[in-house]
Design a protein around this motif. Structure first.
Motif, PDB file in Angstrom:
ATOM      1  N   ASP A 179     -64.754  94.144  59.254  1.00 17.18           N
ATOM      2  CA  ASP A 179     -63.382  93.621  59.260  1.00 17.18           C
ATOM      3  C   ASP A 179     -63.126  92.985  60.623  1.00 17.18           C
ATOM      4  O   ASP A 179     -63.049  93.676  61.639  1.00 17.18           O
ATOM      5  N   ALA A 180     -63.013  91.662  60.623  1.00 19.29           N
ATOM      6  CA  ALA A 180     -62.864  90.947  61.894  1.00 19.29           C
ATOM      7  C   ALA A 180     -61.563  91.266  62.602  1.00 19.29           C
ATOM      8  O   ALA A 180     -61.447  91.087  63.814  1.00 19.29           O
ATOM      9  N   LEU A 220     -85.757  81.179  69.624  1.00 19.59           N
ATOM     10  CA  LEU A 220     -86.645  81.095  70.786  1.00 19.59           C
ATOM     11  C   LEU A 220     -85.794  81.401  72.019  1.00 19.59           C
ATOM     12  O   LEU A 220     -85.351  80.508  72.729  1.00 19.59           O
ATOM     13  N   PRO A 221     -85.565  82.702  72.306  1.00 18.05           N
ATOM     14  CA  PRO A 221     -84.600  83.066  73.353  1.00 18.05           C
ATOM     15  C   PRO A 221     -85.086  82.845  74.776  1.00 18.05           C
ATOM     16  O   PRO A 221     -84.270  82.800  75.704  1.00 18.05           O
ATOM     17  N   GLY A 222     -86.402  82.730  74.978  1.00 18.81           N
ATOM     18  CA  GLY A 222     -86.899  82.599  76.354  1.00 18.81           C
ATOM     19  C   GLY A 222     -86.524  83.822  77.167  1.00 18.81           C
ATOM     20  O   GLY A 222     -86.694  84.962  76.717  1.00 18.81           O
ATOM     21  N   ASP A 223     -85.961  83.618  78.362  1.00 18.25           N
ATOM     22  CA  ASP A 223     -85.603  84.744  79.225  1.00 18.25           C
ATOM     23  C   ASP A 223     -84.297  85.417  78.806  1.00 18.25           C
ATOM     24  O   ASP A 223     -83.824  86.327  79.482  1.00 18.25           O
ATOM     25  N   LEU A 224     -83.690  84.979  77.690  1.00 15.12           N
ATOM     26  CA  LEU A 224     -82.463  85.623  77.187  1.00 15.12           C
ATOM     27  C   LEU A 224     -82.754  86.699  76.153  1.00 15.12           C
ATOM     28  O   LEU A 224     -81.820  87.270  75.574  1.00 15.12           O
ATOM     29  N   ASP A 225     -84.019  86.981  75.894  1.00 12.93           N
ATOM     30  CA  ASP A 225     -84.361  87.963  74.873  1.00 12.93           C
ATOM     31  C   ASP A 225     -83.737  89.314  75.204  1.00 12.93           C
ATOM     32  O   ASP A 225     -83.996  89.888  76.262  1.00 12.93           O
ATOM     33  N   GLY A 226     -82.882  89.808  74.305  1.00 10.92           N
ATOM     34  CA  GLY A 226     -82.217  91.089  74.513  1.00 10.92           C
ATOM     35  C   GLY A 226     -80.905  91.006  75.255  1.00 10.92           C
ATOM     36  O   GLY A 226     -80.212  92.026  75.406  1.00 10.92           O
ATOM     37  N   ALA A 227     -80.517  89.824  75.719  1.00  5.39           N
ATOM     38  CA  ALA A 227     -79.275  89.691  76.485  1.00  5.39           C
ATOM     39  C   ALA A 227     -78.058  89.764  75.553  1.00  5.39           C
ATOM     40  O   ALA A 227     -78.086  89.239  74.434  1.00  5.39           O
ATOM     41  N   PRO A 228     -76.967  90.411  75.988  1.00  6.29           N
ATOM     42  CA  PRO A 228     -75.767  90.546  75.140  1.00  6.29           C
ATOM     43  C   PRO A 228     -75.159  89.212  74.730  1.00  6.29           C
ATOM     44  O   PRO A 228     -74.433  89.158  73.728  1.00  6.29           O
ATOM     45  N   VAL A 229     -75.448  88.135  75.458  1.00  6.85           N
ATOM     46  CA  VAL A 229     -74.849  86.836  75.126  1.00  6.85           C
ATOM     47  C   VAL A 229     -75.284  86.365  73.729  1.00  6.85           C
ATOM     48  O   VAL A 229     -74.615  85.541  73.111  1.00  6.85           O
ATOM     49  N   LEU A 230     -76.374  86.913  73.229  1.00  4.37           N
ATOM     50  CA  LEU A 230     -76.840  86.534  71.891  1.00  4.37           C
ATOM     51  C   LEU A 230     -76.275  87.444  70.800  1.00  4.37           C
ATOM     52  O   LEU A 230     -76.630  87.299  69.634  1.00  4.37           O
ATOM     53  N   ASP A 231     -75.410  88.368  71.172  1.00  4.35           N
ATOM     54  CA  ASP A 231     -74.847  89.292  70.181  1.00  4.35           C
ATOM     55  C   ASP A 231     -73.567  88.737  69.579  1.00  4.35           C
ATOM     56  O   ASP A 231     -72.449  89.240  69.816  1.00  4.35           O
ATOM     57  N   PHE A 232     -73.687  87.659  68.812  1.00  2.00           N
ATOM     58  CA  PHE A 232     -72.554  87.160  68.028  1.00  2.00           C
ATOM     59  C   PHE A 232     -73.084  86.517  66.767  1.00  2.00           C
ATOM     60  O   PHE A 232     -74.297  86.289  66.614  1.00  2.00           O
ATOM     61  N   PHE A 233     -72.192  86.261  65.832  1.00  2.00           N
ATOM     62  CA  PHE A 233     -72.564  85.677  64.540  1.00  2.00           C
ATOM     63  C   PHE A 233     -71.342  84.943  63.991  1.00  2.00           C
ATOM     64  O   PHE A 233     -70.216  85.190  64.434  1.00  2.00           O
ATOM     65  N   PRO A 234     -71.522  84.036  63.046  1.00  2.00           N
ATOM     66  CA  PRO A 234     -70.385  83.281  62.509  1.00  2.00           C
ATOM     67  C   PRO A 234     -69.507  84.147  61.608  1.00  2.00           C
ATOM     68  O   PRO A 234     -69.996  85.032  60.919  1.00  2.00           O
ATOM     69  N   CYS A 235     -68.231  83.872  61.632  1.00  2.00           N
ATOM     70  CA  CYS A 235     -67.266  84.681  60.866  1.00  2.00           C
ATOM     71  C   CYS A 235     -66.169  83.766  60.332  1.00  2.00           C
ATOM     72  O   CYS A 235     -65.571  83.001  61.084  1.00  2.00           O
ATOM     73  N   LEU A 236     -65.893  83.870  59.034  1.00  2.00           N
ATOM     74  CA  LEU A 236     -64.887  83.007  58.419  1.00  2.00           C
ATOM     75  C   LEU A 236     -63.519  83.667  58.307  1.00  2.00           C
ATOM     76  O   LEU A 236     -62.558  83.030  57.889  1.00  2.00           O
ATOM     77  N   ASP A 237     -63.424  84.950  58.657  1.00  2.00           N
ATOM     78  CA  ASP A 237     -62.150  85.653  58.489  1.00  2.00           C
ATOM     79  C   ASP A 237     -61.034  84.947  59.251  1.00  2.00           C
ATOM     80  O   ASP A 237     -61.207  84.529  60.400  1.00  2.00           O
ATOM     81  N   ASN A 238     -59.877  84.862  58.614  1.00  2.00           N
ATOM     82  CA  ASN A 238     -58.737  84.177  59.217  1.00  2.00           C
ATOM     83  C   ASN A 238     -57.960  85.165  60.077  1.00  2.00           C
ATOM     84  O   ASN A 238     -57.085  85.884  59.611  1.00  2.00           O
ATOM     85  N   VAL A 239     -58.295  85.197  61.342  1.00  2.00           N
ATOM     86  CA  VAL A 239     -57.661  86.129  62.260  1.00  2.00           C
ATOM     87  C   VAL A 239     -56.964  85.337  63.365  1.00  2.00           C
ATOM     88  O   VAL A 239     -57.504  84.373  63.879  1.00  2.00           O
TER      89      VAL A 239
END
Length: 460
Positions: A179-180, A220-239
Motif C-alpha cells: 500500500d503506497a 549493470l550496477p557497476g560500483d552501485l551494486d547493493g547501494a540503497p539508491v537502487l531500492d525503488f520500483f515503479p508505482c501507479l498508486d494515486n497518492v
C-alpha cells in the motif's frame, strides 16, 4: 600571400587541438571490449602491420610511434587492455564484457604533412582518450525528462506487452499487500525492489528481443551494486505527493535522487568532453530473433541516437554541453557472414537507423555507417548444397568448440514486412576465438577504416 598565411595560422590553431576523446558504447554483446582492445592493438602494432591500408597517415608512413600513457584522471579505472589481450591470445577466449566505466589514453607521435605547418614544426603528438561504459547506462538518459509518476506510467504500459509480461509474475507477486499510502516500510520497499531488479535482469538474460531496459543501472550496477539508491520500483498508486513519510513519498524521493546523483553526474562527467561517439550494433542477434526484436532494437537505438540530437535547442546539449562532432554507427561481427554479404549488412543497418541518423545529420553532425570485425575468427569457404555453390564461413562454434561451416542466410537490402520477417530463417552462430600467434597484431576486418573515420583527420 595573405590567404596562405591565414591558412597556416588556422592549421596551427587546429594543431593545438592535440587531444581527441572517443566514447564507445553499445548494448551488451555488441562487442565494446573487443573493439577497444583491437583498436589499441592495431595502433600499437602499426610498425609491423600490413593490415591498415585505409588508415591514410599510416599508409603514408607518417606514424612514428604509439604508446599507452597513464590517464591524468586517476579516479577513473583504467581500461584492462593487458587482461583483455591475455584472454584473447593466451586463453583463446573472449575478454570480460563491459560492466563499469573505464578509459585508456594513447599517445601517437607522427610526422606533420601540411607544408605550412611543417615550416613551424616537423613532428607532433596526438593523444587519444577512449572511454568505455555499458550501453545500458545510456538508456537512463531519457529518465531525466520524466518525473517518477511519468516513468511509472511508461513502465506499466511497457510491462503489458510480451515477452516482458510473461516474465513479470514474480514481481507482481511481490506487490501483493503493498500500500503506497501507508507509512514508509524500509523492509518492504527493499524486498519489492529486489524483486523488481530480478525481473529486469530476467528480461536481459531470458527476454529474447528485449533491448530497452530502464533503469540501466539495475541490470549493470557497476560500483552501485547493493547501494540503497537502487531500492525503488515503479508505482501507479494515486497518492498525494505532499504526504511525507509514506511508501510512495520514499519511492519518489529515491527516483529523484537516482536522477540527480547518479544519472546527471555520469553524463556530465563523460559527455561534456566527448569529441566523437562510436555506437556498436549487433545486427546478427536481431536477424536471428525476428521482427519483434528488430522493432524493439530500432526503437531503442533511435532513442539513444536522437538523445544526442546535438542541436543548440536540444535539452541534452543545454544540460551537458557535449561537443560531439562525429557519430560512427558500426555493425560488429562482420566475419560471421561471408564477405559478399557485407554490403547487405551495411544496408540493413542503414535502413534500420535511417530516420534517426538523418535527424542527427541535420544538426550538422557527421554520421558514418560501417561494418567491421574487431577480431576476425572465421574464414570464408565455398560449399556445395543441393547443386548450388554457397559461400559460407568456417570457424569454431562457441558452444561446442567444434569446427563448423555455416551459411547464415541472405541478409535483405530492403526493409521487410512483418510477414517477410516470419518467413526468414537466419542462423547466425557464435564463434570462439581460435588459437592466435602471441605478440602479433590481431586479425580484423576494416579496423583500419574505423581508425581513419575516427581520428584520421587529426593528423595534419
Amino acid at each position: 600571400m595573405k590567404q596562405q598565411l591565414k591558412e597556416a595560422v588556422e592549421l596551427v590553431e587546429r594543431g593545438l587541438d592535440k587531444n581527441v576523446r572517443l566514447c564507445v558504447t553499445g548494448l551488451s554483446r555488441a562487442g565494446k571490449t573487443a573493439f577497444i582492445t583491437s583498436f589499441v592493438n592495431q595502433l600499437l602494432h602499426h610498425k609491423d602491420s600490413s593490415g591498415l591500408p585505409f588508415w591514410l597517415s599510416h599508409a603514408e608512413g607518417r606514424i612514428l610511434a604509439v604508446k599507452i600513457e597513464q590517464h591524468p584522471e586517476l579516479h577513473i579505472p583504467a581500461f584492462p587492455y593487458a587482461d583483455a589481450l591475455k584472454a584473447i591470445e593466451e586463453e583463446a577466449s573472449w575478454p570480460q564484457s563491459t560492466r563499469n566505466v573505464s578509459q585508456i589514453r594513447l599517445s601517437i607521435k607522427y610526422k606533420i604533412k601540411n607544408r605550412w605547418v611543417k615550416k613551424l614544426q616537423q613532428v607532433s603528438h596526438l593523444k587519444v582518450d577512449i572511454v568505455d561504459y555499458p550501453g545500458e547506462w545510456l538508456l537512463d538518459l531519457p529518465l531525466l525528462q520524466m518525473n517518477y509518476q511519468q516513468w511509472s506510467r511508461q513502465f506499466y504500459n511497457w510491462l503489458a506487452q510480451e515477452p516482458q509480461k510473461s516474465l513479470s509474475k514474480q514481481f507482481h507477486e511481490s506487490l501483493k499487500g503493498f500500500d503506497a499510502s501507508q507509512q514508509y516500510d524500509e523492509a518492504q520497499l527493499k524486498k519489492i525492489s529486489q524483486s523488481f531488479r530480478g525481473f529486469l535482469i530476467d528480461c536481459k538474460q531470458q527476454g529474447s528481443g528485449i533491448h530497452c531496459i530502464q533503469p540501466g543501472r539495475f541490470v549493470l550496477p557497476g560500483d552501485l551494486d547493493g547501494a540503497p539508491v537502487l531500492d525503488f520500483f515503479p508505482c501507479l498508486d494515486n497518492v498525494k505527493v505532499d504526504i511525507s513519510n509514506t511508501n510512495f513519498a520514499q519511492l519518489e524521493k529515491r527516483y529523484d535522487y537516482y536522477q540527480e546523483q547518479i544519472v546527471k553526474p555520469f553524463f556530465k562527467e563523460y559527455f561534456s568532453k566527448v569529441d566523437r561517439q562510436v555506437l556498436l550494433v549487433d545486427c546478427l542477434e536481431v536477424l536471428n530473433q525476428g521482427y519483434d526484436s528488430y522493432k524493439e532494437l530500432q526503437s531503442t537505438l533511435t532513442k539513444l541516437i536522437t538523445s544526442f540530437n546535438y542541436g543548440e535547442s536540444n535539452w541534452f546539449k543545454r544540460m551537458f554541453q557535449p561537443s560531439i562532432s562525429k557519430l560512427l554507427v558500426a555493425a560488429s561481427k562482420s566475419d560471421h557472414l561471408p564477405p559478399e554479404q557485407h554490403p547487405n549488412l551495411k544496408k540493413f543497418l542503414s535502413n534500420m537507423l535511417n530516420h534517426s541518423e538523418n535527424l542527427v545529420g541535420y544538426q550538422g553532425v557527421e554520421v558514418e555507417n560501417t561494418v567491421f570485425s574487431a577480431i576476425e575468427v572465421t574464414q570464408p569457404v565455398k560449399t556445395d548444397y543441393q547443386g548450388q555453390t554457397l559461400i559460407c564461413v568456417k570457424g569454431l562454434e562457441l558452444d561446442s568448440g567444434k569446427e563448423v561451416v555455416n551459411y547464415p542466410g541472405k541478409i535483405p537490402t530492403q526493409p521487410m514486412t512483418k510477414t517477410q520477417w516470419q518467413q526468414q530463417a537466419f542462423n547466425f552462430v557464435d564463434f570462439a576465438i581460435p588459437e592466435l600467434p602471441v605478440g602479433e597484431a590481431l586479425p580484423h576486418q576494416r579496423m583500419d577504416q574505423v581508425i581513419q573515420a575516427l581520428i584520421g583527420d587529426k593528423f595534419l
